[in-house]
Design an enzyme around this catalytic site. Structure first.
Site: not given
Ligand SMILES: *Cc1c(COP(=O)(O)O)cnc(C)c1O
Length: 333
Positions: A53, A264, A290
């Site tokens: 981010k 999720y 993720y």
């Molecule tokens: C937000 C996030 C993602 C996904 O990225 P997007 O741009 O929202 O698809 C992947 N890995 C982590 C650790 C995240 O925080």
């Protein structure tokens, strides 16, 4: 008819340390007996424990400052990495931060949530509204207090945030020089779509040959635009934002949706194995939501012999390790 005037100026507020490190993962490659695996460490962007981010926020916060905002508002899950990095970005820019979080206030302040509080964010618990549905009402209240809020969408994924990942591709090309051509596939966790859309755009802009392979993290909820469509829309909007002439279609999109497991944030055996292998073989920490899931997908693809021996797979480590501390019992017995 004349096209409407576009606002092509992009403001970027430096928030992270770039380029992020790039390294091979020889022990993991050897263990899996598959293609070469290399990693791009976007978990090391440097902003309050880092993550993907940060790249989006450099452009989003630049825009917020240019518009004279004094408080940013965003939302996500209780353990959102996006919310934690937004809280840090707001602090670094001298702005307030309000977070619309899904669920109810938990008893223990841990992981990202603890960091949100340390970084000075104000938390709003929104029950079922995990994706920022309550943001308009929060903005209305801030406006009544005479503040100028700037809304950052769920995951920082709009045209402005997406530009951050087109820029990441440019960074990689400059970092690797002609060796970037050895990479045949890029694999990463895809959830709100901005990372995926930005990488697709960057791939096109900088002539990168590698396939961009997103691993879908979230089953998605009914009534939402399917993630694949959303990614293509974001790529198109980012093209407009940059004043480019490019179009994206289904043929550009590789999004694998067979690894969403229990849904999720639910940690299963595949995620546990991926996290454990990277930790023990490479000393690299993934995250439970993720990157653990995306790496589990990559491991499965390698075991199913979806790649050739001569391929080189780049795994984009998108961050998230603070969430490890929120679910210790699900990670180790
Ligand atoms: C937000 C996030 C993602 C996904 O990225 P997007 O741009 O929202 O698809 C992947 N890995 C982590 C650790 C995240 O925080």
């Amino acid at each position: 008819m004349k096209a409407p005037a576009r606002r092509l100026v992009l403001h970027r507020r430096a928030l992270g340390f770039f380029p992020t490190p790039f390294m091979p993962l020889p022990a993991l490659s050897r263990h899996l007996g598959g293609p070469a695996i290399v990693i791009k460490r976007d978990d090391q962007t440097g902003l309050a424990l880092g993550g993907n981010k940060t790249r989006k926020l450099e452009y989003l916060m630049g825009d917020a400052m240019a518009r004279g905002a004094d408080v940013v508002v965003t939302g996500g899950a209780a353990q959102s990495n996006h919310c934690r990095q937004t809280a840090a970005a707001a602090a670094a820019c001298g702005m307030g931060c309000h977070l619309a979080l899904g669920g109810e206030a938990p008893e223990a302040m841990n992981g990202n949530l603890l960091l949100d509080r340390l970084l000075g964010a104000e938390l709003h618990w929104c029950g079922e509204h995990r994706k920022g549905e309550d943001i308009p009402e929060i903005c209305r209240q801030l406006g009544e207090r005479g503040l100028t809020p700037y809304v950052i969408p769920y995951g920082g994924s709009n045209a402005t945030g997406t530009v951050g990942y087109a820029e990441a591709m440019r960074e990689l090309v400059l970092q690797l020089g002609s060796e970037v051509n050895a990479i045949t596939h890029m694999v990463f966790a895809s959830s709100s779509g901005g990372t995926h859309a930005g990488l697709l755009l960057g791939r096109r802009m900088y002539g990168v040959a590698a396939e961009v392979v997103g691993i879908c993290i979230d089953k998605g909820e009914t009534g939402e635009v399917p993630l694949g469509d959303h990614i293509l829309q974001l790529a198109g909007q980012a093209v407009d934002r940059l004043g480019l002439n490019q179009a994206f279609s289904r043929a550009d999109l590789i999004l694998l949706d067979e690894y969403t497991g229990g849904g999720y944030g639910v940690i299963g055996d595949a995620e546990r194995e991926a996290i454990s292998l990277c930790a023990r073989l490479e000393g690299i920490l993934l995250d439970p939501v993720y990157t653990g899931r995306a790496m589990a997908g990559l491991i499965d693809l390698i075991r199913r012999r979806e790649f050739s021996a001569g391929d080189t797979i780049l795994f984009w480590h998108t961050g998230g390790s603070p969430a490890l501390f929120a679910s210790p019992g699900d990670l180790v017995g």
